[in-house]
Write a protein that holds these residues in place. Sequence first.
Motif, PDB file in Angstrom:
ATOM      1  N   CYS A 170       6.573  -7.054  -6.261  1.00 33.13           N
ATOM      2  CA  CYS A 170       6.076  -5.770  -6.740  1.00 33.13           C
ATOM      3  C   CYS A 170       7.215  -4.812  -7.052  1.00 33.13           C
ATOM      4  N   ARG A 171       8.331  -4.984  -6.362  1.00 37.11           N
ATOM      5  CA  ARG A 171       9.491  -4.131  -6.587  1.00 37.11           C
ATOM      6  C   ARG A 171      10.459  -4.738  -7.600  1.00 37.11           C
ATOM      7  N   HIS A 172      10.007  -5.779  -8.297  1.00 37.81           N
ATOM      8  CA  HIS A 172      10.819  -6.443  -9.319  1.00 37.81           C
ATOM      9  C   HIS A 172      12.140  -6.950  -8.742  1.00 37.81           C
ATOM     10  N   ASP A 173      12.103  -7.348  -7.484  1.00 34.52           N
ATOM     11  CA  ASP A 173      13.311  -7.866  -6.830  1.00 34.52           C
ATOM     12  C   ASP A 173      13.505  -9.324  -7.251  1.00 34.52           C
ATOM     13  N   PRO A 174      14.616  -9.656  -7.909  1.00 32.58           N
ATOM     14  CA  PRO A 174      14.788 -11.029  -8.414  1.00 32.58           C
ATOM     15  C   PRO A 174      14.812 -12.091  -7.322  1.00 32.58           C
ATOM     16  N   ARG A 175      15.103 -11.703  -6.096  1.00 32.98           N
ATOM     17  CA  ARG A 175      15.113 -12.691  -5.007  1.00 32.98           C
ATOM     18  C   ARG A 175      13.722 -13.258  -4.744  1.00 32.98           C
ATOM     19  N   GLN A 214       0.802  -1.217   0.000  1.00 35.71           N
ATOM     20  CA  GLN A 214       0.000   0.000   0.000  1.00 35.71           C
ATOM     21  C   GLN A 214       0.839   1.275   0.000  1.00 35.71           C
ATOM     22  N   ALA A 215       2.038   1.226   0.561  1.00 32.14           N
ATOM     23  CA  ALA A 215       2.857   2.429   0.633  1.00 32.14           C
ATOM     24  C   ALA A 215       3.411   2.833  -0.729  1.00 32.14           C
ATOM     25  N   GLU A 216       3.619   1.890  -1.628  1.00 35.38           N
ATOM     26  CA  GLU A 216       4.139   2.169  -2.979  1.00 35.38           C
ATOM     27  C   GLU A 216       5.387   3.050  -2.935  1.00 35.38           C
ATOM     28  N   VAL A 217       6.325   2.684  -2.084  1.00 37.85           N
ATOM     29  CA  VAL A 217       7.589   3.387  -1.980  1.00 37.85           C
ATOM     30  C   VAL A 217       8.678   2.342  -1.843  1.00 37.85           C
ATOM     31  N   ASP A 218       9.879   2.681  -2.291  1.00 33.60           N
ATOM     32  CA  ASP A 218      10.954   1.698  -2.344  1.00 33.60           C
ATOM     33  C   ASP A 218      12.240   2.299  -1.803  1.00 33.60           C
ATOM     34  N   SER A 219      13.055   1.472  -1.178  1.00 37.03           N
ATOM     35  CA  SER A 219      14.375   1.878  -0.704  1.00 37.03           C
ATOM     36  C   SER A 219      15.104   0.617  -0.268  1.00 37.03           C
ATOM     37  N   PRO A 220      16.438   0.667  -0.146  1.00 37.22           N
ATOM     38  CA  PRO A 220      17.173  -0.501   0.362  1.00 37.22           C
ATOM     39  C   PRO A 220      16.692  -0.937   1.745  1.00 37.22           C
ATOM     40  N   ALA A 221      16.362   0.025   2.600  1.00 36.09           N
ATOM     41  CA  ALA A 221      15.898  -0.328   3.948  1.00 36.09           C
ATOM     42  C   ALA A 221      14.561  -1.063   3.901  1.00 36.09           C
ATOM     43  N   ILE A 222      13.680  -0.615   3.005  1.00 36.20           N
ATOM     44  CA  ILE A 222      12.384  -1.280   2.862  1.00 36.20           C
ATOM     45  C   ILE A 222      12.585  -2.701   2.350  1.00 36.20           C
ATOM     46  N   ARG A 223      13.423  -2.853   1.342  1.00 32.43           N
ATOM     47  CA  ARG A 223      13.668  -4.193   0.800  1.00 32.43           C
ATOM     48  C   ARG A 223      14.314  -5.115   1.827  1.00 32.43           C
ATOM     49  N   ALA A 224      15.209  -4.553   2.631  1.00 36.25           N
ATOM     50  CA  ALA A 224      15.844  -5.363   3.666  1.00 36.25           C
ATOM     51  C   ALA A 224      14.813  -5.852   4.682  1.00 36.25           C
ATOM     52  N   VAL A 268       0.069   7.625 -21.704  1.00 33.32           N
ATOM     53  CA  VAL A 268       0.042   6.256 -21.203  1.00 33.32           C
ATOM     54  C   VAL A 268       0.796   6.205 -19.877  1.00 33.32           C
ATOM     55  N   SER A 269       0.238   5.499 -18.923  1.00 29.70           N
ATOM     56  CA  SER A 269       0.911   5.336 -17.633  1.00 29.70           C
ATOM     57  C   SER A 269       0.751   3.899 -17.163  1.00 29.70           C
ATOM     58  N   MET A 270       1.519   3.575 -16.123  1.00 26.37           N
ATOM     59  CA  MET A 270       1.475   2.228 -15.555  1.00 26.37           C
ATOM     60  C   MET A 270       1.648   2.348 -14.052  1.00 26.37           C
ATOM     61  N   GLU A 271       0.906   1.565 -13.291  1.00 26.40           N
ATOM     62  CA  GLU A 271       1.071   1.592 -11.850  1.00 26.40           C
ATOM     63  C   GLU A 271       2.495   1.196 -11.479  1.00 26.40           C
ATOM     64  N   ARG A 272       3.022   1.852 -10.460  1.00 29.64           N
ATOM     65  CA  ARG A 272       4.394   1.537 -10.056  1.00 29.64           C
ATOM     66  C   ARG A 272       4.519   0.081  -9.628  1.00 29.64           C
ATOM     67  N   PHE A 273       3.539  -0.409  -8.877  1.00 31.27           N
ATOM     68  CA  PHE A 273       3.573  -1.787  -8.404  1.00 31.27           C
ATOM     69  C   PHE A 273       2.478  -2.603  -9.081  1.00 31.27           C
ATOM     70  N   GLY A 274       2.264  -2.334 -10.370  1.00 32.23           N
ATOM     71  CA  GLY A 274       1.217  -3.048 -11.080  1.00 32.23           C
ATOM     72  C   GLY A 274       1.639  -3.427 -12.474  1.00 32.23           C
ATOM     73  N   TRP A 275       0.713  -4.053 -13.197  1.00 29.47           N
ATOM     74  CA  TRP A 275       1.003  -4.550 -14.526  1.00 29.47           C
ATOM     75  C   TRP A 275       0.281  -3.763 -15.606  1.00 29.47           C
ATOM     76  N   GLY A 276      -0.936  -3.342 -15.348  1.00 30.82           N
ATOM     77  CA  GLY A 276      -1.781  -2.759 -16.386  1.00 30.82           C
ATOM     78  C   GLY A 276      -1.267  -1.451 -16.938  1.00 30.82           C
ATOM     79  N   ARG A 277      -1.605  -1.198 -18.208  1.00 30.99           N
ATOM     80  CA  ARG A 277      -1.324   0.079 -18.851  1.00 30.99           C
ATOM     81  C   ARG A 277      -2.618   0.883 -18.904  1.00 30.99           C
ATOM     82  N   PHE A 278      -2.497   2.191 -18.713  1.00 30.13           N
ATOM     83  CA  PHE A 278      -3.683   3.044 -18.683  1.00 30.13           C
ATOM     84  C   PHE A 278      -3.469   4.268 -19.577  1.00 30.13           C
ATOM     85  N   VAL A 279      -4.524   4.669 -20.247  1.00 27.62           N
ATOM     86  CA  VAL A 279      -4.506   5.907 -21.009  1.00 27.62           C
ATOM     87  C   VAL A 279      -5.258   6.948 -20.194  1.00 27.62           C
TER      88      VAL A 279
END
Length: 353
Positions: A206-211, A173-183, A293-304
């Motif tokens: 959601c953050r495309h983290d390969p782990r 829900q926060a839709e924010v990213d950082s090394p501390a958040i990922r850790a 065109v836009s896309m949700e940061r943590f989503g898949w869909g494309r929107f106009v």
Amino acid sequence: MESDGVAELVTQALAALRAVTDPDDPDEYVPLLWRAAADGAAALPLGLELIGSADPVEREAGCDLLHDTCNQHEAVRAGTATALVALAQRETEGRVLRSLARAIEMTCDPRAVPVLVTLAGHPDAEVREEVARSFAEVVTGLPDGPDIHTLIGLTQDPDPHVRDWATFTLGVQAEVDSPAIRAALWERTADEHVETRTEAIRALACRHDPRAVPLLAELLDNPGGAHVLTFGAAQITDLPEPLPALPEYEPGDDWVTDAVNACNPARRARLDAWAWELVSTLHRLRPDLDAAVSMERFGWGRFVGVAAAFGTSGYDVEALLARADGSPTYAAELVATDLPRTLPDSPPGPRPQ
């Protein structure tokens, strides 16, 4: 609704709340308060009066009434936030603080953040759990904000339900990213609480983290762990092909189909090309729409999206193309036809060609 009618609904709600034996089953209390809150002008003063009561049950109901009133009437939010901040400085009852956390979130007011940060240290796990839920509508969006620091701390809470909600709020829900958040999220992928672990895996995906990929594959290998949100996470991993277990699920389910499609690189490229053609055509047909065109940061869909003045949040590209039988040009024509040439409050002028 007459103010007497609102007062009667609140009286009935209070009686219902006092009769509740199972806190998770409030019976008539919730719908009665919601109906009362529909009349914001009458509900607001009643809610403010109740939170000043010496009776904790009435203060709890007052917070809940203010929550519902803010939910239905944006105009009351600032005043409600002021009153709830003041209440937070003197309140000691856990049941009231839980309702207060819910209510102050619904104000969408930045003053809610320091209140929730303080309540996150409360000794009652149920209060901390409500706090973990209640940051969602007031999150600052700053990776190093006090809300994010607090949520990271709550992901390490001794209570599993607090960790679960904190991981969900922080991770999705926060839709924010950082090394501390990922850790913090990575740490929770080893959590003994299954729901918390699952939320952490989805949040990393959601953050495309390969782990997250092998962990997500593990969830999908176990039918018991395959939640609709897990399929949603699989959609945005940017893998060159679907996760091995995806084709094993029932293809008739929309979320399975969406996940398989999203993991298909050829289909992704085709959808991007369609979206570009669609918006380019729209610019030619209707430059006044200022389409993008836009896309949700943590989503898949494309929107106009189109100019905010047209009062629409935009169009889902896939749904629009389905409506247009796969033709980006026809899809652009549909959008151009959907929206007026001249806004009602705009002065008359030449139509764009």
